[in-house]
Design a protein around this motif. Structure first.
Motif, mmCIF file in Angstrom:
data_model
loop_
_atom_site.group_PDB
_atom_site.id
_atom_site.type_symbol
_atom_site.label_atom_id
_atom_site.label_comp_id
_atom_site.label_asym_id
_atom_site.label_seq_id
_atom_site.Cartn_x
_atom_site.Cartn_y
_atom_site.Cartn_z
ATOM 1 N N LEU A 1 -9.528 -0.911 5.916
ATOM 2 C CA LEU A 1 -9.568 0.360 6.672
ATOM 3 C C LEU A 1 -9.687 1.548 5.722
ATOM 4 O O LEU A 1 -10.436 2.499 5.984
ATOM 5 C CB LEU A 1 -8.318 0.509 7.538
ATOM 6 N N TYR A 2 -8.953 1.487 4.616
ATOM 7 C CA TYR A 2 -9.047 2.593 3.652
ATOM 8 C C TYR A 2 -10.410 2.622 2.978
ATOM 9 O O TYR A 2 -10.994 3.698 2.762
ATOM 10 C CB TYR A 2 -7.943 2.476 2.601
ATOM 11 N N ASP A 3 -10.930 1.443 2.621
ATOM 12 C CA ASP A 3 -12.265 1.387 2.013
ATOM 13 C C ASP A 3 -13.321 1.981 2.938
ATOM 14 O O ASP A 3 -14.273 2.629 2.491
ATOM 15 C CB ASP A 3 -12.634 -0.063 1.679
ATOM 16 N N LYS A 4 -13.171 1.770 4.254
ATOM 17 C CA LYS A 4 -14.153 2.248 5.227
ATOM 18 C C LYS A 4 -13.991 3.737 5.530
ATOM 19 O O LYS A 4 -14.978 4.458 5.705
ATOM 20 C CB LYS A 4 -14.034 1.458 6.535
ATOM 21 N N THR A 5 -12.728 4.206 5.638
ATOM 22 C CA THR A 5 -12.486 5.592 6.071
ATOM 23 C C THR A 5 -12.189 6.549 4.917
ATOM 24 O O THR A 5 -12.273 7.763 5.092
ATOM 25 C CB THR A 5 -11.307 5.630 7.046
ATOM 26 N N HIS A 6 -11.806 5.999 3.757
ATOM 27 C CA HIS A 6 -11.397 6.819 2.598
ATOM 28 C C HIS A 6 -10.279 7.789 2.979
ATOM 29 O O HIS A 6 -10.197 8.910 2.469
ATOM 30 C CB HIS A 6 -12.592 7.582 2.021
ATOM 31 N N SER A 7 -9.441 7.355 3.891
ATOM 32 C CA SER A 7 -8.307 8.154 4.340
ATOM 33 C C SER A 7 -7.182 7.216 4.743
ATOM 34 O O SER A 7 -7.428 6.103 5.228
ATOM 35 C CB SER A 7 -8.705 9.027 5.539
ATOM 36 N N TRP B 1 0.765 -1.242 0.000
ATOM 37 C CA TRP B 1 0.000 0.000 0.000
ATOM 38 C C TRP B 1 0.800 1.299 0.000
ATOM 39 O O TRP B 1 0.221 2.364 -0.199
ATOM 40 C CB TRP B 1 -0.958 0.009 1.202
ATOM 41 N N LEU B 2 2.108 1.254 0.206
ATOM 42 C CA LEU B 2 2.870 2.512 0.221
ATOM 43 C C LEU B 2 2.712 3.317 -1.072
ATOM 44 O O LEU B 2 2.524 4.541 -1.014
ATOM 45 C CB LEU B 2 4.346 2.239 0.513
ATOM 46 N N PRO B 3 2.779 2.679 -2.256
ATOM 47 C CA PRO B 3 2.570 3.475 -3.470
ATOM 48 C C PRO B 3 1.208 4.181 -3.497
ATOM 49 O O PRO B 3 1.108 5.336 -3.935
ATOM 50 C CB PRO B 3 2.664 2.429 -4.596
ATOM 51 N N GLU B 4 0.159 3.500 -3.028
ATOM 52 C CA GLU B 4 -1.172 4.120 -2.997
ATOM 53 C C GLU B 4 -1.216 5.272 -1.993
ATOM 54 O O GLU B 4 -1.835 6.306 -2.247
ATOM 55 C CB GLU B 4 -2.217 3.059 -2.618
ATOM 56 N N ILE C 1 -1.993 4.538 8.747
ATOM 57 C CA ILE C 1 -0.650 4.947 9.179
ATOM 58 C C ILE C 1 -0.541 4.942 10.700
ATOM 59 O O ILE C 1 0.492 4.560 11.269
ATOM 60 C CB ILE C 1 -0.289 6.337 8.601
ATOM 61 N N LEU C 2 -1.612 5.340 11.391
ATOM 62 C CA LEU C 2 -1.619 5.267 12.858
ATOM 63 C C LEU C 2 -1.469 3.813 13.318
ATOM 64 O O LEU C 2 -0.804 3.539 14.333
ATOM 65 C CB LEU C 2 -2.913 5.869 13.416
ATOM 66 N N LEU C 3 -2.067 2.890 12.568
ATOM 67 C CA LEU C 3 -1.914 1.477 12.889
ATOM 68 C C LEU C 3 -0.463 1.046 12.700
ATOM 69 O O LEU C 3 0.083 0.280 13.522
ATOM 70 C CB LEU C 3 -2.837 0.628 12.004
#
Length: 389
Positions: free
Chosen positions: A365-371, A238-241, A376-378
């Motif tokens: 997590l990204y699909d749910k929060t769109h952020s 996921w780093l590139p995204e 990153i906090l995880l």
């Protein structure tokens, strides 16, 4: 008699050099089949019409396979020899990389499973081979092969987009490109499995899973392995995204994944070599953990390109030192090659099971929060737990 002795010494020297080359080339192939996927995941997702959560499976599936097969690899090696097991793993890896590019989702998933099988064998058995063949140079040899592993992993990340888009290979042929290194490794290992080249069987001392499961030291190594792998494979996926969300192009984001791994190469080499000199590695962990945390916190805040590059370098140093150190611990915390393989099997089985949740969890997590803030906090929380372990 003197001629015979000289010839025998030469043969031993050639065999040892061939083994070292084989270890290095086997290590070359333990990551590119996975790290080359991250920069291309957007193209794969669009081409196949899948969600971020499903796309995360492309990195998660090999980790699940690692978890299932890691305890079995030492048993396979005990029966057929380490060299034969490594050779078989490379053949399976090659088959998986080819199958992955055919048959849409079915081929993609089946090939990914086989890739996991091939890599799992190498992951578990290389520390045991180093312990058996180079007992007085565990740190140095671990530095050499872990650095080789990280080097090609980084190159595969950086070249993914140039191969796919720049040279118009498309994502499938860009993934197939790395099979040439597997073929070279297979050619090197083939002479090692013939005749008397086969490894001697491990010592007869039985190391039961029950014994390892009752060992606090084994659990410490296992959690350190799992948490650093959670961070590594989540970053690979996921780093590139994450960086594209900060405004970087797909190509630049791919090169950032290349940078994070190349920046870690000196640390990957240095950590095992340093750990070999000290009985207590906690200070090394404290330093690498602080560097890793600084990079992750920086990633959370982003900034201009130059500052992002700085954060990426810090993450790379932390990542590189972590994997180098944990591979060295398999040998440093054991007394025989059998123990090293057994500890490697336990740590990689349970550790990769823990790490397997990473890529798919981040995608969900990204699909749910769109952020990307929550993911990153995880990362930061997992890094703190790794330091504690």
């Amino acid at each position: 008699m003197e001629r015979y002795t000289v010839r025998t010494e030469k043969e031993i020297s050639i065999k040892k050099m061939l083994l070292i080359a084989g270890i290095i080339f086997a290590a070359f192939n333990l990551r590119p089949a996975i790290t080359s996927v991250g920069p291309l995941i957007g193209y794969i997702r669009e081409d196949l019409g899948i969600s971020n959560g499903v796309a995360g499976l492309l990195t998660t599936i090999p980790l699940i396979v690692f978890a299932v097969l890691s305890p079995l690899a030492p048993k396979f090696a005990s029966r057929y020899g380490n060299e034969t097991a490594i050779f078989a793993g490379l053949v399976v890896l090659l088959a998986g990389m080819i199958i992955r590019t055919f048959g849409a989702m079915i081929g993609l998933l089946l090939g990914t499973v086989l890739i996991g099988v091939g890599i799992a064998i190498g992951n578990v058995l290389l520390p045991g081979i180093v312990k058996e063949r180079f007992p007085d140079k565990i740190g140095l040899m671990t530095s050499v092969y872990s650095t080789a592993m990280g080097m090609l992993a980084g190159i595969a990340s950086g070249l993914a987009i140039p191969l796919s888009e720049g040279l118009k290979f498309g994502w499938k042929n860009a993934l197939l490109f790395w099979t040439m290194f597997v073929i070279l490794a297979i050619c090197l290992w083939f002479p090692l499995i013939s005749g008397k080249q086969r490894s001697a069987k491990p010592p007869t001392v039985h190391i039961s899973n029950g014994f390892l499961l009752r060992s606090p030291l084994a659990w410490q190594v296992t959690f350190f392995m799992g948490l650093q792998s959670f961070l590594f494979y989540s970053m690979v996926a996921w780093l590139p995204e994450i960086l594209q969300a900060d405004g970087l192009s797909a190509s630049t984001a791919g090169w950032m994944l290349f940078l994070v791994q190349i920046a870690g190469l000196p640390a990957t080499f240095a950590a095992p070599a340093l750990s070999d000199k000290y009985a207590d590695q906690r200070r090394i962990v404290a330093v690498l953990g602080a560097i890793y945390l600084a990079g992750l916190v920086g990633l959370l805040y982003g900034g201009p390109l130059l500052l992002i590059v700085f954060w990426i370098i810090l993450i790379g140093i932390g990542q590189g030192a972590s994997i180098g150190l944990v591979l060295a611990l398999f040998g440093l915390r054991t007394r025989s090659s059998e123990q090293a393989s057994a500890l490697s099997g336990m740590a990689q089985s349970i550790g990769y099971l823990l790490a397997a949740f990473g890529p798919i969890l981040i995608g969900v997590l990204y699909d749910k929060t769109h952020s990307w803030v929550v993911p990153i906090l995880l990362f930061i929380a997992v890094c703190v737990m790794m330091i504690i372990a």
